[in-house]
Write a protein that holds these residues in place. Structure first.
Motif, PDB file in Angstrom:
ATOM      1  N   GLY A 241      18.369  15.473 -51.141  1.00 60.49           N
ATOM      2  CA  GLY A 241      19.630  14.733 -51.200  1.00 60.49           C
ATOM      3  C   GLY A 241      20.159  14.636 -52.629  1.00 60.49           C
ATOM      4  O   GLY A 241      21.365  14.514 -52.852  1.00 60.49           O
ATOM      5  N   LEU A 242      19.272  14.726 -53.600  1.00 65.61           N
ATOM      6  CA  LEU A 242      19.682  14.625 -55.009  1.00 65.61           C
ATOM      7  C   LEU A 242      20.721  15.681 -55.362  1.00 65.61           C
ATOM      8  O   LEU A 242      21.551  15.472 -56.242  1.00 65.61           O
ATOM      9  CB  LEU A 242      18.457  14.757 -55.926  1.00 65.61           C
ATOM     10  CG  LEU A 242      17.780  16.136 -55.988  1.00 65.61           C
ATOM     11  CD1 LEU A 242      18.203  16.932 -57.214  1.00 65.61           C
ATOM     12  CD2 LEU A 242      16.270  15.973 -55.962  1.00 65.61           C
ATOM     13  N   LEU A 243      20.690  16.817 -54.665  1.00 67.87           N
ATOM     14  CA  LEU A 243      21.667  17.882 -54.945  1.00 67.87           C
ATOM     15  C   LEU A 243      23.087  17.388 -54.715  1.00 67.87           C
ATOM     16  O   LEU A 243      24.028  17.856 -55.363  1.00 67.87           O
ATOM     17  CB  LEU A 243      21.417  19.098 -54.024  1.00 67.87           C
ATOM     18  CG  LEU A 243      20.122  19.877 -54.212  1.00 67.87           C
ATOM     19  CD1 LEU A 243      20.011  20.943 -53.142  1.00 67.87           C
ATOM     20  CD2 LEU A 243      20.081  20.505 -55.591  1.00 67.87           C
ATOM     21  N   ASN A 244      23.227  16.467 -53.778  1.00 66.79           N
ATOM     22  CA  ASN A 244      24.559  15.991 -53.392  1.00 66.79           C
ATOM     23  C   ASN A 244      25.046  14.832 -54.259  1.00 66.79           C
ATOM     24  O   ASN A 244      26.114  14.290 -54.017  1.00 66.79           O
ATOM     25  CB  ASN A 244      24.541  15.584 -51.909  1.00 66.79           C
ATOM     26  CG  ASN A 244      24.064  16.725 -51.038  1.00 66.79           C
ATOM     27  OD1 ASN A 244      24.729  17.744 -50.954  1.00 66.79           O
ATOM     28  ND2 ASN A 244      22.886  16.590 -50.437  1.00 66.79           N
ATOM     29  N   ARG A 245      24.244  14.453 -55.246  1.00 67.76           N
ATOM     30  CA  ARG A 245      24.620  13.319 -56.096  1.00 67.76           C
ATOM     31  C   ARG A 245      24.727  13.713 -57.565  1.00 67.76           C
ATOM     32  O   ARG A 245      24.736  12.869 -58.446  1.00 67.76           O
ATOM     33  CB  ARG A 245      23.577  12.198 -55.941  1.00 67.76           C
ATOM     34  CG  ARG A 245      23.535  11.605 -54.535  1.00 67.76           C
ATOM     35  CD  ARG A 245      22.651  10.375 -54.461  1.00 67.76           C
ATOM     36  NE  ARG A 245      21.246  10.664 -54.720  1.00 67.76           N
ATOM     37  CZ  ARG A 245      20.376  11.036 -53.781  1.00 67.76           C
ATOM     38  NH1 ARG A 245      20.749  11.153 -52.528  1.00 67.76           N
ATOM     39  NH2 ARG A 245      19.117  11.286 -54.097  1.00 67.76           N
ATOM     40  N   LEU A 246      24.803  15.002 -57.847  1.00 66.60           N
ATOM     41  CA  LEU A 246      24.877  15.450 -59.243  1.00 66.60           C
ATOM     42  C   LEU A 246      26.322  15.377 -59.729  1.00 66.60           C
ATOM     43  O   LEU A 246      27.253  15.663 -58.959  1.00 66.60           O
ATOM     44  CB  LEU A 246      24.359  16.890 -59.364  1.00 66.60           C
ATOM     45  CG  LEU A 246      22.884  17.092 -59.002  1.00 66.60           C
ATOM     46  CD1 LEU A 246      22.540  18.573 -58.985  1.00 66.60           C
ATOM     47  CD2 LEU A 246      21.990  16.352 -60.002  1.00 66.60           C
TER      48      LEU A 246
END
Ligand code: NAP
Length: 307
Positions: A241-246
């Protein structure tokens, strides 16, 4: 769009490739929409169009041929696959020299090409790669019907075997944030001069929780495919999910930037049926991940591998 050398083939390929596969090739997806996506991809600088004789129930390859009809395909790297075919709705395998030769000849016909820039074997076993088959493939090259030869496999033993075979110019592997274990294999392939294509570069959308975003029948199809055939990837994708919060980069772009950060990869092949997604994916060429983002991805990958 940026371009990279495809190993020693002499071909330059777009960093982002178009997967003429999956729902894009299905009869349920209207051809006019499929054609618009191809137009948009070409306009955006895509040169790689990846398809196969057995993709989308056998409809993807002839559809790509119809869509390209009347368009100048001379600068495109149309890539198709042989060794699998659809019979009565089921995908079957035949890597005999005669079947692979006939499949390549059929691909040329349905794609409307005189020369196929890249022919790949679609998921062969090591035992399928017989001297006879390799002679048949060289025969296609000698007749000027095929420019480059490759093998698409998600089995690292098969790819390692192919790395040792001079007949093959290209390998296509499953490489994405969920597959860091492919990196030594990709490095060996590149060191041997093979062009490397990353198939499943978007991890089938699982890092964006695609299975939970249902807005129509195509999303249901992708969700069912994920849950039935790729459940481990669906679960693993949820960790990223971190990919979607960069900052400054969308999740799918970050997933593609990860793949393209590997300079041994020539092209990240992605599939989409939505214009907005295509535009977003094409814009990933040239984007880079920060050191912090890469470190965060590595941490998740490490946690997953040790889980
Ligand atoms: N999967 C395999 O087993 C396999 C095997 C060999 C080769 N390949 C090659 O690799 C290609 C790419 O594989 P893939 O797994 O990435 O693609 P895929 O199987 O075609 O699936 C891509 C998924 O990601 C979604 N997606 C694409 N762009 C998106 C975006 N910007 N935002 C949100 N969702 C997005 C698509 O949905 P939308 O339609 O809604 O965009 C689709 O559900 C294939 O097309 C094929 O050419 C795949």
């Amino acid at each position: 769009m940026l371009y990279r050398a495809l190993g020693r083939t002499g071909l330059q390929v777009s960093e982002i490739g178009f997967g003429a596969a999956s729902w894009w090739g299905k009869t349920q997806f209207e051809e006019i929409h499929a054609a618009r996506l191809v137009d948009e991809a070409i306009a955006g600088g895509v040169t790689v169009f990846d398809t196969g004789a057995s993709y989308s129930g056998g409809n993807a390859e002839p559809r790509l041929g119809r869509v390209l009809k009347g368009r100048d395909a001379s600068g495109l790297v149309i890539a198709s696959k042989a060794g699998t075919f659809v019979d009565a709705g089921r995908v079957r395998r035949d890597f005999s020299p005669a079947a692979v030769t006939a499949s390549a000849e059929r691909s040329l016909k349905v794609l409307g090409l005189d020369v196929l820039p890249l022919l790949q074997l679609h998921g062969p076993d090591i035992g399928d790669l017989s001297d006879g088959l390799r002679e048949a493939l060289q025969g296609l090259k000698a007749r000027g019907l095929v420019r480059a030869l490759g093998v698409n496999s998600f089995d690292s033993a098969v790819i390692d075997h192919v790395i040792g075979l001079p007949d093959f110019d290209v390998v296509m592997v499953d490489y994405n944030v969920l597959r860091p274990e492919r990196e030594p294999l990709i490095a060996r392939a590149a060191a041997a001069g093979k062009g490397v294509l990353a198939g499943m570069a978007l991890a089938m959308g699982h890092t964006g929780l695609k299975v939970a975003r249902i807005a129509g029948v195509r999303d249901l199809w992708y969700a069912a495919r994920g849950l039935v055939r790729h459940r481990a990837d669906v679960m693993a994708g949820a960790r990223f999910g971190l990919l979607n919060r960069l900052p400054g980069i969308s999740g799918p772009q970050a997933a593609l930037a990860y793949v393209l950060a590997n300079r041994d990869v020539a092209c990240a092949v992605t599939g989409t049926t939505r214009q907005a997604h295509l535009v977003e994916n094409l814009a990933a060429s040239g984007l880079t991940l920060s050191a912090e983002a890469m470190a965060a991805i590595r941490t998740q990958q490490g946690a997953r591998l040790s889980a």
